[in-house]
Write a protein that holds these residues in place. Sequence first.
Motif, mmCIF file in Angstrom:
data_model
loop_
_atom_site.group_PDB
_atom_site.id
_atom_site.type_symbol
_atom_site.label_atom_id
_atom_site.label_comp_id
_atom_site.label_asym_id
_atom_site.label_seq_id
_atom_site.Cartn_x
_atom_site.Cartn_y
_atom_site.Cartn_z
ATOM 1 N N GLY A 195 0.833 -1.191 0.000
ATOM 2 C CA GLY A 195 0.000 0.000 0.000
ATOM 3 C C GLY A 195 0.865 1.237 0.000
ATOM 4 N N SER A 196 0.263 2.379 0.303
ATOM 5 C CA SER A 196 0.962 3.660 0.221
ATOM 6 C C SER A 196 2.138 3.741 1.189
ATOM 7 N N TRP A 197 1.997 3.114 2.381
ATOM 8 C CA TRP A 197 3.077 3.215 3.357
ATOM 9 C C TRP A 197 4.313 2.451 2.890
ATOM 10 N N VAL A 198 4.128 1.220 2.408
ATOM 11 C CA VAL A 198 5.272 0.430 1.928
ATOM 12 C C VAL A 198 5.945 1.134 0.755
ATOM 13 N N THR A 199 5.138 1.684 -0.145
ATOM 14 C CA THR A 199 5.698 2.379 -1.297
ATOM 15 C C THR A 199 6.593 3.530 -0.853
ATOM 16 N N ASP A 200 6.142 4.307 0.123
ATOM 17 C CA ASP A 200 6.942 5.435 0.587
ATOM 18 C C ASP A 200 8.150 4.957 1.386
ATOM 19 N N ALA A 201 7.983 3.884 2.166
ATOM 20 C CA ALA A 201 9.112 3.366 2.951
ATOM 21 C C ALA A 201 10.250 2.911 2.061
ATOM 22 N N LYS A 202 9.915 2.332 0.904
ATOM 23 C CA LYS A 202 10.957 1.871 -0.008
ATOM 24 C C LYS A 202 11.793 3.033 -0.515
ATOM 25 N N ARG A 203 11.193 4.213 -0.586
ATOM 26 C CA ARG A 203 11.931 5.390 -1.045
ATOM 27 C C ARG A 203 13.084 5.694 -0.099
ATOM 28 N N TYR A 204 12.886 5.462 1.185
ATOM 29 C CA TYR A 204 13.926 5.727 2.167
ATOM 30 C C TYR A 204 14.881 4.556 2.371
ATOM 31 N N PHE A 205 14.361 3.329 2.264
ATOM 32 C CA PHE A 205 15.116 2.170 2.750
ATOM 33 C C PHE A 205 15.455 1.121 1.698
ATOM 34 N N SER A 206 14.900 1.173 0.502
ATOM 35 C CA SER A 206 14.992 0.003 -0.374
ATOM 36 C C SER A 206 15.490 0.287 -1.776
ATOM 37 N N ARG A 207 16.120 1.387 -1.974
ATOM 38 C CA ARG A 207 16.663 1.723 -3.291
ATOM 39 C C ARG A 207 18.185 1.795 -3.225
ATOM 40 N N ARG A 208 18.813 1.549 -4.345
ATOM 41 C CA ARG A 208 20.258 1.693 -4.405
ATOM 42 C C ARG A 208 20.633 3.144 -4.104
ATOM 43 N N GLY A 209 21.525 3.324 -3.148
ATOM 44 C CA GLY A 209 21.946 4.663 -2.775
ATOM 45 C C GLY A 209 20.924 5.427 -1.970
ATOM 46 N N CYS A 210 19.929 4.748 -1.392
ATOM 47 C CA CYS A 210 18.886 5.418 -0.604
ATOM 48 C C CYS A 210 19.508 6.074 0.628
ATOM 49 N N VAL A 211 18.752 6.984 1.250
ATOM 50 C CA VAL A 211 19.305 7.744 2.376
ATOM 51 C C VAL A 211 19.648 6.838 3.555
ATOM 52 N N ALA A 212 18.874 5.774 3.766
ATOM 53 C CA ALA A 212 19.181 4.858 4.867
ATOM 54 C C ALA A 212 20.518 4.165 4.642
ATOM 55 N N TYR A 213 20.790 3.800 3.400
ATOM 56 C CA TYR A 213 22.069 3.159 3.079
ATOM 57 C C TYR A 213 23.218 4.140 3.304
ATOM 58 N N GLN A 214 23.017 5.376 2.905
ATOM 59 C CA GLN A 214 24.088 6.367 3.002
ATOM 60 C C GLN A 214 24.527 6.601 4.433
ATOM 61 N N ILE A 215 23.582 6.603 5.382
ATOM 62 C CA ILE A 215 23.987 6.879 6.769
ATOM 63 C C ILE A 215 24.160 5.617 7.602
ATOM 64 N N GLY A 216 23.626 4.480 7.140
ATOM 65 C CA GLY A 216 23.622 3.293 7.986
ATOM 66 C C GLY A 216 24.510 2.159 7.552
ATOM 67 N N ARG A 217 25.155 2.277 6.410
ATOM 68 C CA ARG A 217 25.877 1.120 5.866
ATOM 69 C C ARG A 217 27.029 0.650 6.740
ATOM 70 N N ASP A 218 27.594 1.552 7.554
ATOM 71 C CA ASP A 218 28.693 1.146 8.429
ATOM 72 C C ASP A 218 28.200 0.475 9.705
ATOM 73 N N TYR A 219 26.901 0.522 9.957
ATOM 74 C CA TYR A 219 26.372 0.038 11.223
ATOM 75 C C TYR A 219 25.427 -1.145 11.083
ATOM 76 N N LEU A 220 25.013 -1.459 9.859
ATOM 77 C CA LEU A 220 24.103 -2.573 9.629
ATOM 78 C C LEU A 220 24.812 -3.676 8.864
ATOM 79 N N ARG A 221 24.417 -4.921 9.137
ATOM 80 C CA ARG A 221 24.928 -6.042 8.355
ATOM 81 C C ARG A 221 24.322 -6.003 6.967
ATOM 82 N N ASN A 222 24.922 -6.770 6.045
ATOM 83 C CA ASN A 222 24.386 -6.934 4.692
ATOM 84 C C ASN A 222 24.149 -5.594 4.010
ATOM 85 N N ALA A 223 25.136 -4.721 4.109
ATOM 86 C CA ALA A 223 24.979 -3.395 3.533
ATOM 87 C C ALA A 223 24.740 -3.431 2.034
#
Length: 364
Positions: free
Chosen positions: A158-186
């Motif tokens: 639905g609309s929430w999952v679609t918007d969440a993917k914008r932050y967390f599920s795209r190549r080079g997304c903002v979550a990846y940019q700030i979290g890649r050093d702190y999360l597994r499977n970057a």
Amino acid sequence: MKIQQLDLTVRELVAGYRDDGAGGVVGYGGRLDIRPPFQREFIYDDKERKAVINSILKGFPLNVMYWADREDGTYEIIDGQQRTISIAQYVAEKPGFSFEGLGFDNQQSDVQERILNYELMVYVCSGTDSEKLEWFEIINIAGRRLSNQELLNAIYHGSWVTDAKRYFSRRGCVAYQIGRDYLRNAVKVERQEYLETAIKWISENNIREFMRSHQHEDSAEPLWKYFEAVIDWTKATFTEYRSSMKGVDWGSLYNAYKDESLDPVKIEAEVEDLLDDDEVQRESGIYPYILTRDQRHLNLRAFDARMKRRVYRKQAGICAICDEKFAIGQMEADHITPWSEGGKTVEDNCQILCRPCNRKKAAK
């Protein structure tokens, strides 16, 4: 739940094929959502997509594809996105990719017809959300399996999952940019690990209920702001980055200690001391230990079997606390001076206790 086979040709599948470049991909005359919100990006390489076309040209069967129907009469792909896009890119995109030097438009007319008339095996599922989830889990047994989070995205799309993917599920997304050093499977951000981790943290492990309650909201920005706050707090609390910080359960630590007054300078000094301590066997456990004081995070060195046998013989099998005699299998090696008071895992600091006495001592 109802499952039925859909008779479908390549011609029908690619009718109205469109990829708008922003994640929306449709086919089957506009009735098929080829990349619904829970699906990963297209990941087939050139060799893999050419293998799909080769199978069609030779009349070999492709694996079964699975769709789910929607209340509005349209469909979404559950399994088969990579094959579907490979077919559509070759047949419907202008120009498409080439196979053995020939694009679809360069093929002889009889070959084109053979491709367009190729019959695909598609099963369509109708039912409740829970029935669909059960079915998705059953069919998800081969190939590039859907992750647990992708399965949940399929149910609570639905609309929430679609918007969440914008932050967390795209190549080079903002979550990846700030979290890649702190999360597994970057490198696996497209498999929804980042989204799963963020929801796990904010919901304190109740991912399904969190997604259910937010399914029809338009914005996932609060989840993003929470994730950003976790990473900012982590950087401010543990100021010197080390690779051992990757994969720590930072969200749980943030939830429990974000409002406490912490001294980053003292924390950094203790981190250094623990890194130099030969007794500490798990460096990643240093960070939760500093906040929780739970020594289990550190995986402290234990007395090995040979040392235990030598001390057992010295004590003649007598427990150092209750003075009763036990078989060696009923006894445990214990630090006379505990690690927290500077004790080391050496023979001079080892005593043998019966299991009940050791449990009582540890509980004090």
